[in-house]
Design a protein around this motif. Structure first.
Motif, PDB file in Angstrom:
ATOM      1  N   ALA A  17       0.836  -1.195   0.000  1.00  0.00           N
ATOM      2  CA  ALA A  17       0.000   0.000   0.000  1.00  0.00           C
ATOM      3  C   ALA A  17       0.874   1.248   0.000  1.00  0.00           C
ATOM      4  CB  ALA A  17      -0.925   0.009   1.210  1.00  0.00           C
ATOM      5  N   LYS A  18       0.307   2.327  -0.487  1.00  0.00           N
ATOM      6  CA  LYS A  18       1.008   3.621  -0.541  1.00  0.00           C
ATOM      7  C   LYS A  18       0.133   4.674   0.133  1.00  0.00           C
ATOM      8  CE  LYS A  18       3.339   6.646  -3.936  1.00  0.00           C
ATOM      9  NZ  LYS A  18       2.793   7.952  -3.516  1.00  0.00           N
ATOM     10  N   TRP A  19       0.787   5.578   0.840  1.00  0.00           N
ATOM     11  CA  TRP A  19       0.051   6.637   1.528  1.00  0.00           C
ATOM     12  C   TRP A  19      -0.302   7.771   0.571  1.00  0.00           C
ATOM     13  CZ3 TRP A  19      -2.605   7.464   5.820  1.00  0.00           C
ATOM     14  CH2 TRP A  19      -2.940   8.771   6.151  1.00  0.00           C
ATOM     15  N   LYS A  71      -3.152  11.405   0.365  1.00  0.00           N
ATOM     16  CA  LYS A  71      -3.721  12.383   1.294  1.00  0.00           C
ATOM     17  C   LYS A  71      -5.031  11.919   1.915  1.00  0.00           C
ATOM     18  CE  LYS A  71      -6.001  15.150  -2.338  1.00  0.00           C
ATOM     19  NZ  LYS A  71      -7.385  14.923  -1.905  1.00  0.00           N
ATOM     20  N   ASP A  72      -5.740  11.013   1.244  1.00  0.00           N
ATOM     21  CA  ASP A  72      -6.994  10.494   1.787  1.00  0.00           C
ATOM     22  C   ASP A  72      -6.812   9.162   2.511  1.00  0.00           C
ATOM     23  OD1 ASP A  72      -8.522  12.643   0.837  1.00  0.00           O
ATOM     24  OD2 ASP A  72      -8.715  11.713  -1.138  1.00  0.00           O
ATOM     25  N   GLY A  73      -5.549   8.745   2.689  1.00  0.00           N
ATOM     26  CA  GLY A  73      -5.289   7.509   3.401  1.00  0.00           C
ATOM     27  C   GLY A  73      -4.527   6.512   2.553  1.00  0.00           C
ATOM     28  N   PRO A  74      -4.228   5.325   3.108  1.00  0.00           N
ATOM     29  CA  PRO A  74      -3.462   4.317   2.374  1.00  0.00           C
ATOM     30  C   PRO A  74      -4.310   3.595   1.326  1.00  0.00           C
ATOM     31  CG  PRO A  74      -4.027   3.504   4.552  1.00  0.00           C
ATOM     32  CD  PRO A  74      -4.487   4.926   4.499  1.00  0.00           C
ATOM     33  N   VAL A  75      -3.705   3.364   0.159  1.00  0.00           N
ATOM     34  CA  VAL A  75      -4.386   2.691  -0.947  1.00  0.00           C
ATOM     35  C   VAL A  75      -3.536   1.503  -1.398  1.00  0.00           C
ATOM     36  CG1 VAL A  75      -5.192   2.915  -3.335  1.00  0.00           C
ATOM     37  CG2 VAL A  75      -5.527   4.804  -1.713  1.00  0.00           C
ATOM     38  N   SER A 128      -7.761  -1.709   9.979  1.00  0.00           N
ATOM     39  CA  SER A 128      -6.780  -2.470   9.189  1.00  0.00           C
ATOM     40  C   SER A 128      -5.379  -2.259   9.743  1.00  0.00           C
ATOM     41  CB  SER A 128      -6.823  -2.050   7.716  1.00  0.00           C
ATOM     42  OG  SER A 128      -6.259  -0.763   7.531  1.00  0.00           O
ATOM     43  N   ALA A 129      -4.537  -3.301   9.634  1.00  0.00           N
ATOM     44  CA  ALA A 129      -3.144  -3.175  10.066  1.00  0.00           C
ATOM     45  C   ALA A 129      -2.417  -2.126   9.234  1.00  0.00           C
ATOM     46  CB  ALA A 129      -2.444  -4.525   9.956  1.00  0.00           C
ATOM     47  N   THR A 130      -2.703  -2.097   7.934  1.00  0.00           N
ATOM     48  CA  THR A 130      -2.079  -1.113   7.046  1.00  0.00           C
ATOM     49  C   THR A 130      -2.428   0.305   7.475  1.00  0.00           C
ATOM     50  OG1 THR A 130      -2.225  -2.671   5.195  1.00  0.00           O
ATOM     51  CG2 THR A 130      -1.876  -0.353   4.649  1.00  0.00           C
ATOM     52  N   ASP A 186     -10.288  -7.670  13.504  1.00  0.00           N
ATOM     53  CA  ASP A 186     -10.852  -6.312  13.586  1.00  0.00           C
ATOM     54  C   ASP A 186     -11.574  -5.917  12.297  1.00  0.00           C
ATOM     55  OD1 ASP A 186      -8.295  -6.478  15.328  1.00  0.00           O
ATOM     56  OD2 ASP A 186      -9.382  -4.762  16.161  1.00  0.00           O
ATOM     57  N   MET A 187     -11.039  -6.362  11.164  1.00  0.00           N
ATOM     58  CA  MET A 187     -11.625  -5.990   9.877  1.00  0.00           C
ATOM     59  C   MET A 187     -12.487  -7.131   9.336  1.00  0.00           C
ATOM     60  SD  MET A 187      -9.637  -4.267   6.677  1.00  0.00           S
ATOM     61  CE  MET A 187     -10.506  -3.726   5.205  1.00  0.00           C
ATOM     62  N   LEU A 188     -12.006  -8.383   9.471  1.00  0.00           N
ATOM     63  CA  LEU A 188     -12.739  -9.566   9.051  1.00  0.00           C
ATOM     64  C   LEU A 188     -12.597 -10.645  10.113  1.00  0.00           C
ATOM     65  CD1 LEU A 188     -11.706  -9.789   5.278  1.00  0.00           C
ATOM     66  CD2 LEU A 188     -13.971  -9.174   6.140  1.00  0.00           C
ATOM     67  N   MET A 189     -13.690 -11.279  10.505  1.00  0.00           N
ATOM     68  CA  MET A 189     -13.656 -12.311  11.528  1.00  0.00           C
ATOM     69  C   MET A 189     -12.730 -13.457  11.110  1.00  0.00           C
ATOM     70  SD  MET A 189     -14.836 -13.089  14.514  1.00  0.00           S
ATOM     71  CE  MET A 189     -16.278 -12.016  14.671  1.00  0.00           C
ATOM     72  N   GLY A 190     -11.843 -13.845  12.026  1.00  0.00           N
ATOM     73  CA  GLY A 190     -10.945 -14.963  11.765  1.00  0.00           C
ATOM     74  C   GLY A 190      -9.737 -14.633  10.910  1.00  0.00           C
ATOM     75  N   ILE A 191      -9.586 -13.354  10.564  1.00  0.00           N
ATOM     76  CA  ILE A 191      -8.477 -12.933   9.696  1.00  0.00           C
ATOM     77  C   ILE A 191      -7.520 -12.026  10.477  1.00  0.00           C
ATOM     78  CG2 ILE A 191      -7.837 -11.703   7.593  1.00  0.00           C
ATOM     79  CD1 ILE A 191      -9.290 -14.395   7.181  1.00  0.00           C
ATOM     80  N   SER A 192      -6.231 -12.307  10.353  1.00  0.00           N
ATOM     81  CA  SER A 192      -5.193 -11.496  10.997  1.00  0.00           C
ATOM     82  C   SER A 192      -4.300 -10.855   9.939  1.00  0.00           C
ATOM     83  CB  SER A 192      -4.340 -12.365  11.926  1.00  0.00           C
ATOM     84  OG  SER A 192      -5.114 -12.904  12.978  1.00  0.00           O
ATOM     85  N   ALA A 193      -3.584  -9.815  10.350  1.00  0.00           N
ATOM     86  CA  ALA A 193      -2.662  -9.143   9.422  1.00  0.00           C
ATOM     87  C   ALA A 193      -1.517  -8.518  10.202  1.00  0.00           C
ATOM     88  CB  ALA A 193      -3.399  -8.081   8.610  1.00  0.00           C
ATOM     89  N   ILE A 194      -0.362  -8.469   9.554  1.00  0.00           N
ATOM     90  CA  ILE A 194       0.832  -7.805  10.089  1.00  0.00           C
ATOM     91  C   ILE A 194       1.325  -6.830   9.028  1.00  0.00           C
ATOM     92  CG2 ILE A 194       3.193  -8.089  10.941  1.00  0.00           C
ATOM     93  CD1 ILE A 194       2.487 -10.982  11.636  1.00  0.00           C
ATOM     94  N   SER A 195       1.517  -5.569   9.418  1.00  0.00           N
ATOM     95  CA  SER A 195       1.939  -4.544   8.461  1.00  0.00           C
ATOM     96  C   SER A 195       3.254  -3.920   8.901  1.00  0.00           C
ATOM     97  CB  SER A 195       0.867  -3.458   8.343  1.00  0.00           C
ATOM     98  OG  SER A 195       1.175  -2.550   7.304  1.00  0.00           O
ATOM     99  N   LEU A 196       4.206  -3.831   7.952  1.00  0.00           N
ATOM    100  CA  LEU A 196       5.532  -3.265   8.213  1.00  0.00           C
ATOM    101  C   LEU A 196       5.792  -2.085   7.280  1.00  0.00           C
ATOM    102  CD1 LEU A 196       5.704  -6.508   8.813  1.00  0.00           C
ATOM    103  CD2 LEU A 196       8.143  -6.048   8.971  1.00  0.00           C
TER     104      LEU A 196
END
Length: 273
Positions: free
Chosen positions: A117-119, A121-125, A151-153, A208-218
């Protein structure tokens, strides 16, 4: 003066002087760059045939200038300045190519989907998505704006922005979910979350975004004079983020740190040093 004498005294034929201590310090740094993963002091010393106490003095100087760092287990790794120099010579297309290759290897190694994803002005896309081959498929559409709240992102990028930049975006998300939301209370809780992300250096979500789904963002960091300032001079600024998405079984909360280290190892392999 003969032509042969002139040739011998020509500047182009002279051996230029240098600073020996600097050359030794750069030799220590070269070992960390070539190895591309944390090393024990004795391993670095053995690699350049130098006494560990002497190597340690050079490492202290490299750490002070942020070209190296010492991690919790005592090993030494590359610092932020080395990573910044790596990225500064890349244009955006080249960086995306390298990130896509890293995302593909992470997908194969972890059997998880990966998004870049890229930042804006309206948020990450989301600008790139590599979908897992596993039976549980999590499709992330290119062009989707990722929410800052769930979202983690989004959380990662929010932790790297000024409050003035993200406050309006956050208020809009909270009011969209609940028109009667207590925005001041929401912000207090969110600030605590951002502080935790800043201390760890990465963001996670579990269901938090989808039940049963996890995410890690770096973050994918670069140096920028126009970035929000957290101190004097240039600051680390993440314009891009790499996020790994999978089931809670694939990305258990108890294994966050181990998985982050595995992801970073692959990223270092593909991003030019």
């Amino acid at each position: 003066m003969s032509s042969s004498q002139a040739s011998k005294e020509s500047p182009s034929n002279k051996v230029q002087g240098g600073v020996q201590s600097l050359e030794v310090g750069l030799t220590v740094l070269d070992v960390l760059i070539d190895h591309n993963e944390p090393m024990m002091l004795k391993e670095i010393a053995q690699a350049i045939d130098m006494h560990p106490a002497k190597v340690h003095r050079y490492l202290v100087s490299l750490i002070r200038k942020d070209y190296a760092r010492q991690i919790e287990d005592g090993r030494y790794a590359l610092g932020n300045r080395v990573n910044s120099l790596s990225y500064s010579g890349l244009n955006q297309n080249n960086l995306l190519e390298h990130l896509t290759r890293a995302a593909t290897e992470i997908k194969d190694a972890m059997q998880c989907s990966v998004q870049i994803a890229k930042w804006f002005k309206d948020g990450p896309v989301v600008i790139q998505s590599v979908e897992s081959d596993s039976p549980v498929s999590i499709i992330t559409r290119i062009g989707s704006r990722m929410p800052l709240t769930t979202s983690a992102t989004g959380r990662l990028f929010a932790s790297l922005q000024d409050k003035s930049t993200i406050k309006a975006l956050l208020n809009a998300e909270w009011l969209d979910a609940d028109t009667n939301a207590d925005l001041d209370l929401k912000w207090q809780h969110y600030e605590q979350l951002l502080n935790d992300i800043r201390s760890k250096g990465y963001a996670t979500v579990t269901g938090d975004m989808l039940m049963g789904i996890s995410a890690i963002s770096l973050p994918i960091s670069t140096l920028s004079n126009s970035a929000p300032e957290n101190g004097a001079g240039q600051t680390q600024y993440a314009e891009y983020a790499l996020t790994v998405i999978g089931t809670t079984e694939q990305l258990p909360e108890t294994q966050d740190q181990r998985m982050v280290e595995a992801i970073q190892h692959i990223m270092r392999k593909h991003l030019p040093s």
